[in-house]
Each structure stands twice: as C-alpha cells, then as structure tokens.
Motif scaffolding. Sequence first.
Motif: not given
Length: 178
Positions: A58-61, A119-124, A157-160
């Motif tokens: 999600d670009g948050v974490d 991190i406030d950075t979207k994937p890509g 992924l952070p959720a995993e």
Amino acid sequence: MKARLAASAALALGIALGASGCSMLTYQATTEPYDASDGVGVNVGNLHLRNVLVVSDDGVDGTLVLTIVNDGDEDVELGVQVADGETETIPVDAGATVAFGVADEDELDVVQPLVLRGIDTKPGALLPIYFQYGSAEGIEKNIPVLDGRLPEYAGLLPAEVEVEEGSVDDATAAPVAG
C-alpha cells in the motif's frame, strides 16, 4: 588473373573487417558493472549491500530486503534511515554475510525481515534511504519499491511479516553461510 585474385582477396578482407571491426570501435556495455536484479547495490565503506529493495502493498509500510556483506575486520552496526524517520541499526559481524527478507527455497517464508513503518512511497516509485556506519561516509540511495505481484515477493509484504514494529533485534539476524 592476378588482378582478379587481388580483387577477391581485397573483397574478402573488406567483408571480414566490416563484419568484425565494429566491436573494436563500438562501446561495450558488458564492461560496465550493473545490478542484475530488481534491487540496487550500495557500497558503504567495507559493507557491500546487494539487491536492496522495499516490498510494499500500500505504500505506507514496507519490508526492506537486502543482503549485507562485511569485508572488514571489525563488527559494525549499519544505520538505515528513511527520510526524517528514526535510524534502524543492523549488527553485522566482521567477515559475515547477513540477509534480510530472503525467502526460503522451498516456501516463501521470510527469514530475517525488517519492516519500515511510514515509508509513504507507492510501489513503482523510488524511496530515498540513507545508509551509514561508524566513521565511514554514508550514502543516500534511491531504492525501488515493489509490490507483491511477483510470487517471490508475495511473502515479503509487511502484512505477511511477523516481527515487532521497528525492531531489528526481533528479526532473526544470524549470519548466513556464504
């Protein structure tokens, strides 16, 4: 007859030079070092960081994925700082190779994860991260942020990742045999 033979030899020589001469004059891209993976390489003093990337849904974490090789004779603590956030420290023994976010060969279980919060950075996109240890000159490098679409990153992924927030000590930071 000699003229024909000389003309044939000159033509053959011209074709041979034309077909092979380009490699003598053309820039050879294979002579330049490059990162042959999705991540980037960073050198900080005696530490060599390889395949550095962040995996986020999600670009948050994001989960920091990297391998650290310490070519030095001293144990060090690598500082990792995202923007104006807190600096995380990663202990790296002398002569050791430490991997964070490396998936097991048989399953996509995360070995040694490091989750970066906010991190406030979207994937890509690229995430600037500052790396530094001891008195070695630090470096800020733009690190690619990837999502979990590729199977090799889905389990990263952070959720995993099951690790307490902001704590490298809770990650299993044992050296990897290498």
